[in-house]
Motif scaffolding. Structure first.
Motif, PDB file in Angstrom:
ATOM      1  N   ASN A 186      62.956  50.117  94.062  1.00 22.49           N
ATOM      2  CA  ASN A 186      63.929  49.054  94.315  1.00 22.49           C
ATOM      3  C   ASN A 186      63.619  48.225  95.558  1.00 22.49           C
ATOM      4  OD1 ASN A 186      64.691  50.665  96.461  1.00 22.49           O
ATOM      5  ND2 ASN A 186      66.537  51.445  95.467  1.00 22.49           N
ATOM      6  N   PHE A 187      62.413  48.333  96.108  1.00 22.99           N
ATOM      7  CA  PHE A 187      62.016  47.450  97.200  1.00 22.99           C
ATOM      8  C   PHE A 187      60.703  46.789  96.833  1.00 22.99           C
ATOM      9  CE2 PHE A 187      60.040  46.253 101.185  1.00 22.99           C
ATOM     10  CZ  PHE A 187      61.093  45.632 101.828  1.00 22.99           C
ATOM     11  N   ALA A 188      60.760  45.467  96.679  1.00 21.99           N
ATOM     12  CA  ALA A 188      59.593  44.740  96.173  1.00 21.99           C
ATOM     13  C   ALA A 188      58.795  44.051  97.270  1.00 21.99           C
ATOM     14  CB  ALA A 188      60.040  43.707  95.138  1.00 21.99           C
ATOM     15  N   GLY A 189      59.219  44.188  98.539  1.00 19.21           N
ATOM     16  CA  GLY A 189      58.538  43.494  99.620  1.00 19.21           C
ATOM     17  C   GLY A 189      57.340  44.260 100.156  1.00 19.21           C
ATOM     18  N   ARG A 190      56.903  43.881 101.345  1.00 11.65           N
ATOM     19  CA  ARG A 190      55.758  44.515 101.999  1.00 11.65           C
ATOM     20  C   ARG A 190      56.219  45.779 102.708  1.00 11.65           C
ATOM     21  NH1 ARG A 190      50.628  42.974 103.949  1.00 11.65           N
ATOM     22  NH2 ARG A 190      49.661  44.900 104.671  1.00 11.65           N
ATOM     23  N   ARG A 191      55.552  46.895 102.443  1.00 14.64           N
ATOM     24  CA  ARG A 191      55.930  48.190 103.020  1.00 14.64           C
ATOM     25  C   ARG A 191      54.843  48.661 103.981  1.00 14.64           C
ATOM     26  NH1 ARG A 191      59.561  50.728  99.117  1.00 14.64           N
ATOM     27  NH2 ARG A 191      59.228  52.677 100.225  1.00 14.64           N
ATOM     28  N   ILE A 192      55.280  49.109 105.152  1.00 16.10           N
ATOM     29  CA  ILE A 192      54.379  49.791 106.088  1.00 16.10           C
ATOM     30  C   ILE A 192      55.083  51.094 106.460  1.00 16.10           C
ATOM     31  CG2 ILE A 192      53.216  49.698 108.324  1.00 16.10           C
ATOM     32  CD1 ILE A 192      53.312  46.651 108.115  1.00 16.10           C
ATOM     33  N   GLU A 193      54.538  52.218 106.061  1.00 19.85           N
ATOM     34  CA  GLU A 193      55.249  53.470 106.263  1.00 19.85           C
ATOM     35  C   GLU A 193      54.294  54.637 106.467  1.00 19.85           C
ATOM     36  OE1 GLU A 193      57.645  54.176 102.770  1.00 19.85           O
ATOM     37  OE2 GLU A 193      56.115  53.333 101.457  1.00 19.85           O
ATOM     38  N   ASP A 194      54.825  55.685 107.121  1.00 25.24           N
ATOM     39  CA  ASP A 194      54.096  56.933 107.343  1.00 25.24           C
ATOM     40  C   ASP A 194      52.768  56.691 108.057  1.00 25.24           C
ATOM     41  OD1 ASP A 194      56.130  58.321 105.933  1.00 25.24           O
ATOM     42  OD2 ASP A 194      55.186  57.791 104.034  1.00 25.24           O
ATOM     43  N   ARG A 195      52.819  55.961 109.170  1.00 21.83           N
ATOM     44  CA  ARG A 195      51.610  55.662 109.929  1.00 21.83           C
ATOM     45  C   ARG A 195      51.787  56.115 111.376  1.00 21.83           C
ATOM     46  NH1 ARG A 195      48.772  51.621 107.200  1.00 21.83           N
ATOM     47  NH2 ARG A 195      47.018  52.231 108.531  1.00 21.83           N
ATOM     48  N   THR A 196      50.675  56.464 112.004  1.00 16.96           N
ATOM     49  CA  THR A 196      50.672  56.904 113.393  1.00 16.96           C
ATOM     50  C   THR A 196      49.537  56.217 114.144  1.00 16.96           C
ATOM     51  OG1 THR A 196      51.581  59.086 112.833  1.00 16.96           O
ATOM     52  CG2 THR A 196      50.461  58.890 114.950  1.00 16.96           C
ATOM     53  N   ASP A 197      49.850  55.653 115.303  1.00 17.95           N
ATOM     54  CA  ASP A 197      48.857  55.084 116.208  1.00 17.95           C
ATOM     55  C   ASP A 197      47.964  54.055 115.513  1.00 17.95           C
ATOM     56  OD1 ASP A 197      49.884  56.692 118.186  1.00 17.95           O
ATOM     57  OD2 ASP A 197      48.353  58.242 117.994  1.00 17.95           O
ATOM     58  N   VAL A 198      48.586  53.014 114.964  1.00 14.36           N
ATOM     59  CA  VAL A 198      47.821  51.932 114.349  1.00 14.36           C
ATOM     60  C   VAL A 198      48.376  50.596 114.844  1.00 14.36           C
ATOM     61  CG1 VAL A 198      47.236  53.233 112.266  1.00 14.36           C
ATOM     62  CG2 VAL A 198      49.309  51.827 112.308  1.00 14.36           C
ATOM     63  N   VAL A 199      47.529  49.583 114.795  1.00 14.16           N
ATOM     64  CA  VAL A 199      47.937  48.207 115.084  1.00 14.16           C
ATOM     65  C   VAL A 199      47.819  47.422 113.784  1.00 14.16           C
ATOM     66  CG1 VAL A 199      47.425  46.098 116.362  1.00 14.16           C
ATOM     67  CG2 VAL A 199      47.203  48.329 117.487  1.00 14.16           C
ATOM     68  N   ILE A 200      48.904  46.772 113.373  1.00 13.79           N
ATOM     69  CA  ILE A 200      48.908  46.012 112.125  1.00 13.79           C
ATOM     70  C   ILE A 200      49.432  44.612 112.424  1.00 13.79           C
ATOM     71  CG2 ILE A 200      49.898  45.803 109.812  1.00 13.79           C
ATOM     72  CD1 ILE A 200      50.041  48.841 109.692  1.00 13.79           C
ATOM     73  N   ILE A 201      48.646  43.614 112.054  1.00  9.36           N
ATOM     74  CA  ILE A 201      49.022  42.221 112.256  1.00  9.36           C
ATOM     75  C   ILE A 201      49.133  41.555 110.886  1.00  9.36           C
ATOM     76  CG2 ILE A 201      48.367  40.022 113.301  1.00  9.36           C
ATOM     77  CD1 ILE A 201      46.757  41.632 115.354  1.00  9.36           C
ATOM     78  N   LEU A 202      50.307  41.045 110.580  1.00  6.70           N
ATOM     79  CA  LEU A 202      50.550  40.375 109.304  1.00  6.70           C
ATOM     80  C   LEU A 202      50.690  38.881 109.549  1.00  6.70           C
ATOM     81  CD1 LEU A 202      53.243  42.780 107.780  1.00  6.70           C
ATOM     82  CD2 LEU A 202      50.776  42.806 107.376  1.00  6.70           C
ATOM     83  N   ASP A 203      49.783  38.092 109.002  1.00  5.76           N
ATOM     84  CA  ASP A 203      49.922  36.648 109.146  1.00  5.76           C
ATOM     85  C   ASP A 203      50.575  36.067 107.898  1.00  5.76           C
ATOM     86  OD1 ASP A 203      47.947  36.520 107.182  1.00  5.76           O
ATOM     87  OD2 ASP A 203      46.332  36.175 108.637  1.00  5.76           O
ATOM     88  N   ALA A 204      50.792  34.770 107.905  1.00  6.72           N
ATOM     89  CA  ALA A 204      51.517  34.129 106.805  1.00  6.72           C
ATOM     90  C   ALA A 204      50.830  34.351 105.472  1.00  6.72           C
ATOM     91  CB  ALA A 204      51.676  32.633 107.095  1.00  6.72           C
ATOM     92  N   ALA A 205      49.491  34.339 105.462  1.00 10.23           N
ATOM     93  CA  ALA A 205      48.761  34.519 104.203  1.00 10.23           C
ATOM     94  C   ALA A 205      49.013  35.898 103.609  1.00 10.23           C
ATOM     95  CB  ALA A 205      47.268  34.300 104.436  1.00 10.23           C
TER      96      ALA A 205
END
Length: 357
Positions: free
Chosen positions: A145-164
């Protein structure tokens, strides 16, 4: 079970926009929706565990939508009605949790800490720090029931999401993160954050609501139409908002004006959702768990000399315990002393004084 959730028994298409409702109209809408949720909850039954969870998850979603509607119109309601409505929503969530425990109890959510043996990890182990149990809210974001972008169950990471990278995923869910830096460099619909520890999150433009459940020792930079924080402890909030930020069952929060990363098109994105004018509402925090006349002891303004001057969107280093909180008390103070301290800090920051709570 009928989960349609119409307005006053009819189609939601017949209902006026929440933002266009008068206080009396919203009161009727709110009560109708709440009664429908509670009525549908009474009809949830049976032996099919998966079906029960789906029905209860849908009811949680409807309560959350009603919560967002309340946030949207809260500025036009008197504080008593806002608090009373929020208590009603909390009661609905409690009834849903009780029904789930009765009919289909889930294993208790446990936060798995996989951090390296740093000084922070030792502090967590030695002091027994744990995130609040927000399992009901976490569980409603199932993969179905969630159709968007998921970031989960992560440790010590850098994540950059741009418009694309955000194309086709209007909402973002952050869940079960430890020691992560998340930078959202695009306009999104809604941001949901659950169970974050020692994280930094920078969301440059959230068109509707940012909802946070269970967050400790973290920095949240949020340019969002609405912000609601539940079960947070020892966090720094850099805010740019269109309505009063709301906190509940939280403590040790420090609040400052938004200083998030710059990016192309940011001014246009802000203008599209009404964030282009700095209204100083970032300092008008409402604590729904505090009902006395004195200022809430659960939050205060971050001293201006501790504000960050800028945020590099390409920063690759991992976050640690927020520098802004080093040497500050976990709880911001109590009563009149805290209120005087807040007023002094507001004058220093050039912001309006907080509303009476």
């Amino acid at each position: 079970v009928d989960m349609s959730g119409g307005y006053g028994g009819g189609s939601t298409q017949d209902a006026p926009l929440v933002s266009e409702m008068s206080p009396a109209q919203f009161a009727k809408y709110f009560n109708d929706q709440r009664l429908q949720v509670m009525g549908d909850l009474q009809r949830v039954n049976g032996d099919d565990v998966a079906a029960i969870h789906n029905q209860l998850d849908d009811l949680v979603n409807r309560c959350q939508q009603l919560d967002g509607d309340l946030n949207e119109i809260a500025a036009t309601l008197n504080p008593y009605d806002v608090r009373h409505s929020q208590q009603a929503i909390s009661a609905c969530f409690g009834s849903i949790r009780a029904k789930r425990e009765q009919l289909a109890p889930r294993p208790r959510f446990r936060f798995r800490r996989r951090v390296a043996p740093t000084s922070f990890a030792k502090r967590v182990v030695c002091e027994g720090v744990s995130l609040p149990d927000s399992s009901a809210e976490v569980n409603r974001f199932s993969k179905q029931n969630f159709a968007g972008r998921r970031i989960e169950d992560r440790t010590d990471v850098v994540i950059i999401l741009d418009a694309a990278e955000l194309q086709g995923a209007p909402d973002v869910l952050l869940q079960n993160l430890v020691g992560c830096r998340i930078c959202i460099l695009g306009k999104i619909g809604a941001l949901h954050a659950h169970q974050l520890s020692r994280c930094e999150v920078w969301a440059t433009c959230v068109a509707s609501s940012t909802l946070v459940y269970g967050c400790i020792d973290s920095v949240l930079g949020l340019a969002s139409k609405q912000v609601r924080i539940h079960d947070a402890n020892d966090c720094v909030l850099y805010l740019r908002v269109c309505s009063n930020p709301v906190i509940e069952t939280s403590q040790g929060l420090r609040v400052a004006a938004y200083v998030g990363p710059e990016r192309p098109g940011l001014s246009e994105d802000w203008r599209s959702i009404g964030l282009d004018t700095d209204s100083n509402l970032w300092s008008q925090v409402q604590d729904f768990g505090w009902h006395k006349r004195q200022a809430s002891p659960n939050w205060s303004l971050l001293p201006k000399d501790r504000w960050r001057e800028c945020v590099d969107p390409g920063e690759k280093s991992l976050p640690s315990y927020p520098n802004e909180l080093q040497g500050l008390r976990s709880v911001a103070g109590t009563g009149a002393a805290n209120e005087q301290d807040q007023q002094h800090q507001l004058r220093e920051a050039g912001a309006k004084e907080p509303l009476s709570q």
